[in-house]
Design a protein around this motif. Structure first.
Motif, PDB file in Angstrom:
ATOM      1  N   ARG A 190     108.007 -18.864  74.507  1.00 44.27           N
ATOM      2  CA  ARG A 190     108.356 -17.483  74.433  1.00 44.27           C
ATOM      3  C   ARG A 190     108.131 -17.187  75.128  1.00 44.27           C
ATOM      4  O   ARG A 190     107.921 -15.663  76.439  1.00 44.27           O
ATOM      5  CB  ARG A 190     108.302 -16.850  73.402  1.00 44.27           C
ATOM      6  CG  ARG A 190     109.870 -17.625  72.744  1.00 44.27           C
ATOM      7  CD  ARG A 190     109.652 -16.733  71.334  1.00 44.27           C
ATOM      8  NE  ARG A 190     110.547 -17.796  70.167  1.00 44.27           N
ATOM      9  CZ  ARG A 190     111.086 -18.215  69.513  1.00 44.27           C
ATOM     10  NH1 ARG A 190     110.388 -17.482  68.369  1.00 44.27           N
ATOM     11  NH2 ARG A 190     111.601 -18.321  68.431  1.00 44.27           N
TER      12      ARG A 190
ATOM     13  N   SER B 160     118.148 -13.877  66.845  1.00 43.19           N
ATOM     14  CA  SER B 160     116.861 -15.069  67.088  1.00 43.19           C
ATOM     15  C   SER B 160     116.989 -14.863  68.703  1.00 43.19           C
ATOM     16  O   SER B 160     116.261 -15.178  69.592  1.00 43.19           O
ATOM     17  CB  SER B 160     116.533 -15.629  66.362  1.00 43.19           C
ATOM     18  OG  SER B 160     116.473 -15.233  65.348  1.00 43.19           O
TER      19      SER B 160
ATOM     20  N   TYR C 191     120.626 -15.634  60.156  1.00 42.96           N
ATOM     21  CA  TYR C 191     120.139 -16.056  58.669  1.00 42.96           C
ATOM     22  C   TYR C 191     121.493 -15.885  57.710  1.00 42.96           C
ATOM     23  O   TYR C 191     121.418 -16.309  56.215  1.00 42.96           O
ATOM     24  CB  TYR C 191     119.031 -15.578  58.038  1.00 42.96           C
ATOM     25  CG  TYR C 191     117.879 -16.282  59.175  1.00 42.96           C
ATOM     26  CD1 TYR C 191     118.019 -17.282  59.860  1.00 42.96           C
ATOM     27  CD2 TYR C 191     117.350 -15.447  60.233  1.00 42.96           C
ATOM     28  CE1 TYR C 191     117.130 -18.132  60.136  1.00 42.96           C
ATOM     29  CE2 TYR C 191     116.355 -16.175  60.680  1.00 42.96           C
ATOM     30  CZ  TYR C 191     116.499 -17.582  61.037  1.00 42.96           C
ATOM     31  OH  TYR C 191     115.342 -17.855  62.172  1.00 42.96           O
TER      32      TYR C 191
ATOM     33  N   THR D 176     112.927 -20.398  66.524  1.00 38.79           N
ATOM     34  CA  THR D 176     111.789 -21.621  65.628  1.00 38.79           C
ATOM     35  C   THR D 176     111.911 -22.746  64.414  1.00 38.79           C
ATOM     36  O   THR D 176     111.829 -23.702  64.920  1.00 38.79           O
ATOM     37  CB  THR D 176     109.946 -20.798  66.310  1.00 38.79           C
ATOM     38  OG1 THR D 176     109.996 -19.979  64.114  1.00 38.79           O
ATOM     39  CG2 THR D 176     109.691 -20.271  67.048  1.00 38.79           C
TER      40      THR D 176
ATOM     41  N   THR E  27     111.434 -10.474  63.827  1.00 37.80           N
ATOM     42  CA  THR E  27     110.792 -11.825  63.275  1.00 37.80           C
ATOM     43  C   THR E  27     110.362 -13.101  64.082  1.00 37.80           C
ATOM     44  O   THR E  27     110.251 -13.558  64.068  1.00 37.80           O
ATOM     45  CB  THR E  27     111.273 -12.376  61.706  1.00 37.80           C
ATOM     46  OG1 THR E  27     112.460 -12.494  61.851  1.00 37.80           O
ATOM     47  CG2 THR E  27     111.362 -11.153  61.208  1.00 37.80           C
TER      48      THR E  27
ATOM     49  N   LYS F   3     115.599  -6.833  63.522  1.00 38.95           N
ATOM     50  CA  LYS F   3     116.764  -7.600  62.977  1.00 38.95           C
ATOM     51  C   LYS F   3     117.389  -6.354  62.033  1.00 38.95           C
ATOM     52  O   LYS F   3     117.407  -5.402  61.914  1.00 38.95           O
ATOM     53  CB  LYS F   3     116.318  -8.556  62.530  1.00 38.95           C
ATOM     54  CG  LYS F   3     115.826  -9.804  62.402  1.00 38.95           C
ATOM     55  CD  LYS F   3     117.156 -11.161  63.719  1.00 38.95           C
ATOM     56  CE  LYS F   3     116.279 -11.936  64.221  1.00 38.95           C
ATOM     57  NZ  LYS F   3     115.829 -12.685  63.865  1.00 38.95           N
TER      58      LYS F   3
ATOM     59  N   SER G 166     108.123 -14.485  66.664  1.00 46.27           N
ATOM     60  CA  SER G 166     107.327 -16.051  66.676  1.00 46.27           C
ATOM     61  C   SER G 166     106.566 -15.555  68.021  1.00 46.27           C
ATOM     62  O   SER G 166     107.560 -16.062  68.837  1.00 46.27           O
ATOM     63  CB  SER G 166     106.818 -17.178  66.462  1.00 46.27           C
ATOM     64  OG  SER G 166     107.628 -17.368  64.225  1.00 46.27           O
TER      65      SER G 166
ATOM     66  N   ASP H 103     111.750 -18.662  57.886  1.00 43.10           N
ATOM     67  CA  ASP H 103     110.245 -17.772  57.045  1.00 43.10           C
ATOM     68  C   ASP H 103     110.359 -17.801  56.282  1.00 43.10           C
ATOM     69  O   ASP H 103     110.774 -16.950  56.027  1.00 43.10           O
ATOM     70  CB  ASP H 103     109.934 -16.808  58.306  1.00 43.10           C
ATOM     71  CG  ASP H 103     109.613 -16.844  59.616  1.00 43.10           C
ATOM     72  OD1 ASP H 103     109.429 -18.384  59.824  1.00 43.10           O
ATOM     73  OD2 ASP H 103     109.743 -16.352  60.686  1.00 43.10           O
TER      74      ASP H 103
HETATM   75  N1  GLU Z   1     109.901 -16.421  63.412  1.00 43.09           N
HETATM   76  C1  GLU Z   1     110.571 -16.641  63.578  1.00 43.09           C
HETATM   77  C2  GLU Z   1     111.572 -17.184  65.043  1.00 43.09           C
HETATM   78  O1  GLU Z   1     110.491 -16.387  65.435  1.00 43.09           O
HETATM   79  C3  GLU Z   1     112.078 -17.818  62.650  1.00 43.09           C
HETATM   80  C4  GLU Z   1     112.647 -16.479  62.191  1.00 43.09           C
HETATM   81  C5  GLU Z   1     114.070 -15.507  62.970  1.00 43.09           C
HETATM   82  O2  GLU Z   1     114.506 -16.596  63.633  1.00 43.09           O
HETATM   83  O3  GLU Z   1     113.965 -14.583  63.362  1.00 43.09           O
HETATM   84  O4  GLU Z   1     112.037 -17.771  65.551  1.00 43.09           O
END
Ligand code: GLU
Length: 274
Positions: free
Chosen positions: A106, A81, A170, A150, A99, A38, A101, A190
């Motif tokens: 997935r 994302s 974000y 997520t 980040t 990111k 999840s 998150d």
């Molecule tokens: N951890 C969550 C995800 O993987 C939200 C953060 C993000 O989008 O990077 O979707």
């Protein structure tokens, strides 16, 4: 073309074909890893000029170094994302540390090493807004999250009929939340990400986290589905990072300034690769 030259040309072609055949297999160039990251999440993955910083950047760098890529040979590639699975599947990146999840959905498309961190979904609202105190007070409110996360999926599941706008990043949600037009009342994702934004100089005193956490986000390192060899190496690197104190140092350096304390269960024990 003389016979000799033709022979040489054919030999060169054969060599090139052989090399590319090797390259198209499961082999990853461990000396020059391409890592999806990111670039707009302070404390986690942030690009400022040519400099990358954040907890995920430190995790990615540690893993790359362990696998054989010196820091100057890492190529960081922005991984919004919604694009993470595609970046891995198409081979544009070898790893995603963003980040990200670990979820069953997935796992249909990619494999994960980890978890290397446990976060939880929360809410960020304007500092002077006391009307939103948690997930139960979102009726009539305009929410923002990110496509392919997520966070967006879970808020739709938990608050049916929620008025949700999905942006690609974000930071776009934060910009809308703090703008005078008030097109957005809350951002959900998150707690790690929200704390990073709340501590950013431009947002200090303008936003606050509310409502505690209402999910468990196990951050994993995404990689090509079924590449157990690479997954095992990454898992060993994560374990070493936790064992030698580098994980804690990365937490303190990157999340500490935002006053963020990792929830119980951190550092997690990475699962075995299957
Ligand atoms: N951890 C969550 C995800 O993987 C939200 C953060 C993000 O989008 O990077 O979707």
């Amino acid at each position: 073309m003389s016979l000799k030259k033709l022979g040489a040309a054919l030999a060169a072609t054969t060599l090139a074909l052989t090399l590319s055949a090797c390259g198209s297999g499961s082999s990853t160039n461990l000396q020059a890893l391409k890592i999806g990251i990111k670039i707009d999440q302070p404390g986690l993955g942030l690009k400022d000029g040519d400099t990358y910083s954040g907890f995920d950047v430190d995790v990615a760098t540690y893993i790359a170094n362990k696998l054989g890529t010196t820091t100057d040979k890492i190529t960081f590639i922005p991984a919004p994302s919604a694009q993470r699975e595609t970046l891995i599947e198409s081979g544009q990146v070898d790893l995603v540390v963003a980040t990200y999840s670990i979820t069953d959905a997935r796992k249909e498309k990619v494999s994960f090493a980890g978890p290397y961190f446990i976060a939880g979904q929360s809410l960020l609202v304007r500092a002077d807004d006391d009307s939103i105190t948690g997930i139960d007070s979102l009726a009539g409110k305009k929410l923002c999250s990110v496509t392919g996360s997520t966070s967006a999926q879970q808020i739709k599941d938990k608050v049916p009929g929620v008025n949700l706008q999905e942006f690609s990043t974000y930071s776009e949600c934060v910009a809308a939340l703090t703008a005078s037009a008030k097109t957005i009342d809350a951002l959900t994702t998150d707690d790690t990400i929200l704390a990073g934004f709340a501590a950013q100089a431009a947002n200090l005193g303008k936003v606050k986290l509310v409502g505690g956490t209402f999910s468990t986000e196990n951050y994993g390192v995404g990689l090509k589905k079924g590449n157990t060899d690479l997954c095992t190496k990454v898992t060993e690197a994560i374990k070493a990072m936790i064992a030698d104190g580098s994980w804690q140092k990365a937490v303190d350096t990157n999340l500490g300034p935002a006053g963020f304390t990792p929830r119980a269960g951190n550092p997690p024990t990475p699962a075995a690769c299957s």
